[in-house]
Design a protein around this motif. Structure first.
Motif, PDB file in Angstrom:
ATOM      1  N   PHE A  78       0.821  -1.206   0.000  1.00 15.30           N
ATOM      2  CA  PHE A  78       0.000   0.000   0.000  1.00 15.30           C
ATOM      3  C   PHE A  78       0.862   1.267   0.000  1.00 15.30           C
ATOM      4  O   PHE A  78       0.614   2.195  -0.776  1.00 15.30           O
ATOM      5  CB  PHE A  78      -0.945   0.009   1.198  1.00 15.30           C
ATOM      6  N   VAL A  79       1.871   1.333   0.892  1.00 19.60           N
ATOM      7  CA  VAL A  79       2.662   2.572   0.980  1.00 19.60           C
ATOM      8  C   VAL A  79       3.590   2.737  -0.218  1.00 19.60           C
ATOM      9  O   VAL A  79       4.024   3.861  -0.513  1.00 19.60           O
ATOM     10  CB  VAL A  79       3.451   2.643   2.311  1.00 19.60           C
ATOM     11  N   GLN A  80       3.920   1.653  -0.902  1.00 25.79           N
ATOM     12  CA  GLN A  80       4.680   1.801  -2.144  1.00 25.79           C
ATOM     13  C   GLN A  80       3.812   2.409  -3.240  1.00 25.79           C
ATOM     14  O   GLN A  80       4.275   3.243  -4.024  1.00 25.79           O
ATOM     15  CB  GLN A  80       5.233   0.446  -2.587  1.00 25.79           C
ATOM     16  N   ARG A  81       2.562   2.003  -3.273  1.00 27.25           N
ATOM     17  CA  ARG A  81       1.642   2.540  -4.286  1.00 27.25           C
ATOM     18  C   ARG A  81       1.197   3.955  -3.931  1.00 27.25           C
ATOM     19  O   ARG A  81       1.038   4.805  -4.825  1.00 27.25           O
ATOM     20  CB  ARG A  81       0.423   1.633  -4.409  1.00 27.25           C
ATOM     21  N   TYR A  82       1.025   4.216  -2.633  1.00 23.67           N
ATOM     22  CA  TYR A  82       0.588   5.536  -2.154  1.00 23.67           C
ATOM     23  C   TYR A  82       1.590   6.025  -1.109  1.00 23.67           C
ATOM     24  O   TYR A  82       1.408   5.836   0.091  1.00 23.67           O
ATOM     25  CB  TYR A  82      -0.813   5.450  -1.565  1.00 23.67           C
ATOM     26  N   PRO A  83       2.686   6.655  -1.536  1.00 27.57           N
ATOM     27  CA  PRO A  83       3.772   7.015  -0.616  1.00 27.57           C
ATOM     28  C   PRO A  83       3.526   8.255   0.234  1.00 27.57           C
ATOM     29  O   PRO A  83       4.320   8.553   1.133  1.00 27.57           O
ATOM     30  CB  PRO A  83       4.953   7.245  -1.561  1.00 27.57           C
ATOM     31  N   ASP A  84       2.438   8.980  -0.034  1.00 29.62           N
ATOM     32  CA  ASP A  84       2.140  10.171   0.749  1.00 29.62           C
ATOM     33  C   ASP A  84       0.659  10.506   0.591  1.00 29.62           C
ATOM     34  O   ASP A  84      -0.066   9.862  -0.174  1.00 29.62           O
ATOM     35  CB  ASP A  84       3.005  11.362   0.316  1.00 29.62           C
ATOM     36  N   PHE A  85       0.219  11.521   1.334  1.00 20.40           N
ATOM     37  CA  PHE A  85      -1.202  11.859   1.273  1.00 20.40           C
ATOM     38  C   PHE A  85      -1.598  12.562  -0.029  1.00 20.40           C
ATOM     39  O   PHE A  85      -2.769  12.548  -0.407  1.00 20.40           O
ATOM     40  CB  PHE A  85      -1.608  12.693   2.491  1.00 20.40           C
ATOM     41  N   TYR A  86      -0.646  13.151  -0.731  1.00 20.05           N
ATOM     42  CA  TYR A  86      -0.964  13.711  -2.042  1.00 20.05           C
ATOM     43  C   TYR A  86      -1.399  12.610  -3.003  1.00 20.05           C
ATOM     44  O   TYR A  86      -2.353  12.788  -3.785  1.00 20.05           O
ATOM     45  CB  TYR A  86       0.250  14.452  -2.622  1.00 20.05           C
ATOM     46  N   SER A  87      -0.707  11.467  -2.964  1.00 20.27           N
ATOM     47  CA  SER A  87      -1.044  10.374  -3.877  1.00 20.27           C
ATOM     48  C   SER A  87      -2.414   9.786  -3.541  1.00 20.27           C
ATOM     49  O   SER A  87      -3.165   9.400  -4.440  1.00 20.27           O
ATOM     50  CB  SER A  87       0.036   9.293  -3.831  1.00 20.27           C
ATOM     51  N   ILE A  88      -2.766   9.735  -2.269  1.00 23.84           N
ATOM     52  CA  ILE A  88      -4.103   9.270  -1.880  1.00 23.84           C
ATOM     53  C   ILE A  88      -5.156  10.292  -2.295  1.00 23.84           C
ATOM     54  O   ILE A  88      -6.223   9.942  -2.809  1.00 23.84           O
ATOM     55  CB  ILE A  88      -4.165   9.007  -0.364  1.00 23.84           C
ATOM     56  N   HIS A  89      -4.862  11.560  -2.087  1.00 24.55           N
ATOM     57  CA  HIS A  89      -5.791  12.632  -2.426  1.00 24.55           C
ATOM     58  C   HIS A  89      -6.125  12.629  -3.920  1.00 24.55           C
ATOM     59  O   HIS A  89      -7.274  12.866  -4.322  1.00 24.55           O
ATOM     60  CB  HIS A  89      -5.177  13.971  -2.019  1.00 24.55           C
ATOM     61  N   ASN A  90      -5.122  12.341  -4.745  1.00 27.88           N
ATOM     62  CA  ASN A  90      -5.305  12.403  -6.195  1.00 27.88           C
ATOM     63  C   ASN A  90      -5.862  11.112  -6.795  1.00 27.88           C
ATOM     64  O   ASN A  90      -6.278  11.104  -7.956  1.00 27.88           O
ATOM     65  CB  ASN A  90      -3.971  12.726  -6.873  1.00 27.88           C
ATOM     66  N   ALA A  91      -5.876  10.041  -6.023  1.00 33.03           N
ATOM     67  CA  ALA A  91      -6.308   8.747  -6.557  1.00 33.03           C
ATOM     68  C   ALA A  91      -7.827   8.607  -6.507  1.00 33.03           C
ATOM     69  O   ALA A  91      -8.474   9.084  -5.572  1.00 33.03           O
ATOM     70  CB  ALA A  91      -5.663   7.621  -5.756  1.00 33.03           C
ATOM     71  N   PRO A  92      -8.430   7.938  -7.486  1.00 31.34           N
ATOM     72  CA  PRO A  92      -9.858   7.612  -7.404  1.00 31.34           C
ATOM     73  C   PRO A  92     -10.113   6.699  -6.207  1.00 31.34           C
ATOM     74  O   PRO A  92      -9.305   5.804  -5.927  1.00 31.34           O
ATOM     75  CB  PRO A  92     -10.135   6.884  -8.724  1.00 31.34           C
ATOM     76  N   ILE A  93     -11.219   6.910  -5.530  1.00 30.47           N
ATOM     77  CA  ILE A  93     -11.491   6.111  -4.341  1.00 30.47           C
ATOM     78  C   ILE A  93     -11.627   4.626  -4.686  1.00 30.47           C
ATOM     79  O   ILE A  93     -11.285   3.758  -3.875  1.00 30.47           O
ATOM     80  CB  ILE A  93     -12.746   6.626  -3.608  1.00 30.47           C
ATOM     81  N   GLY A  94     -12.079   4.330  -5.909  1.00 30.84           N
ATOM     82  CA  GLY A  94     -12.187   2.938  -6.319  1.00 30.84           C
ATOM     83  C   GLY A  94     -10.840   2.235  -6.351  1.00 30.84           C
ATOM     84  O   GLY A  94     -10.745   1.041  -6.014  1.00 30.84           O
TER      85      GLY A  94
END
Length: 255
Positions: A78-94
């Motif tokens: 998970f943290v490799q795919r989403y290394p920070d909160f910007y990457s989570i913020h920009n990702a589709p929730i799906g």
């Protein structure tokens, strides 16, 4: 350190711990025993080995209502795919839901992570806040997660209070709290300036595996001879009451 441990136990053997220990000595005894126990039993989960405020906050969201072993299997991916909160913020929730599917409750976890990312990106420029007040203002973040981020992520002294820790403290001190927050005063006093991470991990792990909710394994607990519950279970009511009063004197005003 082991010499001090033996000396402390020798002082208590055959005597009432309440009569032997002062308020300050009781604090030090509780701290030392928990830290020593944790150093012997510390488990190298990935968020414990490589710590950052982001890793700790992500781990706490993923750990809700699931096991540490299950989260350990999914954490690195998970943290490799989403290394920070910007990457989570920009990702589709799906996409986030899909990444969390193996943990269960993936829709709820993804929703909270998106809400956290929005707040942290918009209010704190993507950086996890480093104060108690700002952390508990985040969506879904309570005292336990705030304390974990501060102590484990930022290296700042803070209490880490979950239901396991509350149960341990209830038995140890005899204090009957109506809600978890009632233990925060006591914890602010007990948590040491140095070694607070081992102390907090020790409380969590002792509460989870030794001071079990079904039945405490008192014979394996490093605090058994200074525990109100254990003394009462052995019929030592006078000693238990004396120790209960001493623990009650430890409470400290939260500032």
């Amino acid at each position: 350190m082991s010499g001090r441990s033996s000396a402390g136990k020798d002082r208590l053997r055959g005597s009432s711990s309440c009569q032997v220990l002062s308020r300050e000595e009781l604090i030090e005894e509780v701290r030392r025993r928990i830290i020593e126990w944790e150093k012997r039993h510390w488990a190298p989960y990935p968020w414990r080995v490589k710590r950052s405020p982001y890793y700790i906050l992500i781990a706490e969201v993923l750990l809700k209502r699931t096991t540490r072993q299950a989260v350990a299997r999914e954490f690195h991916k998970f943290v490799q795919r989403y290394p920070d909160f910007y990457s989570i913020h920009n990702a589709p929730i799906g996409d986030i839901e899909k990444a969390l599917r193996n943990l269960g409750l993936y829709r709820q976890r993804a929703k909270q992570l998106k809400e956290l990312a929005k707040a942290i990106v918009e209010k704190y420029n993507g950086e996890v806040p480093d104060t108690w007040e700002n952390l508990v203002s985040l969506p879904g973040i309570g005292p336990y997660t705030a304390g974990a981020v501060l102590s484990f992520g930022y290296g700042k002294k803070a209490p880490v209070l979950d239901s396991n820790v509350a149960r341990l403290l209830t038995r140890l001190t005899g204090k009957q709290a109506k809600k978890l927050d009632d233990f925060l005063r006591l914890l602010w006093e007990l948590v040491p300036d140095e070694g607070h991470d081992y102390f907090n991990y020790g409380l969590i792990d002792l509460g989870a595996v030794i001071c079990h909710y079904r039945q405490p394994y008192c014979d394996k607990c490093p605090l058994s001879d200074i525990c109100v519950y254990r003394l009462r279970s052995e019929g030592k009511e006078e000693e238990a009451k004396c120790l209960e009063v001493l623990y009650d004197s430890l409470e400290h005003r939260v500032t």
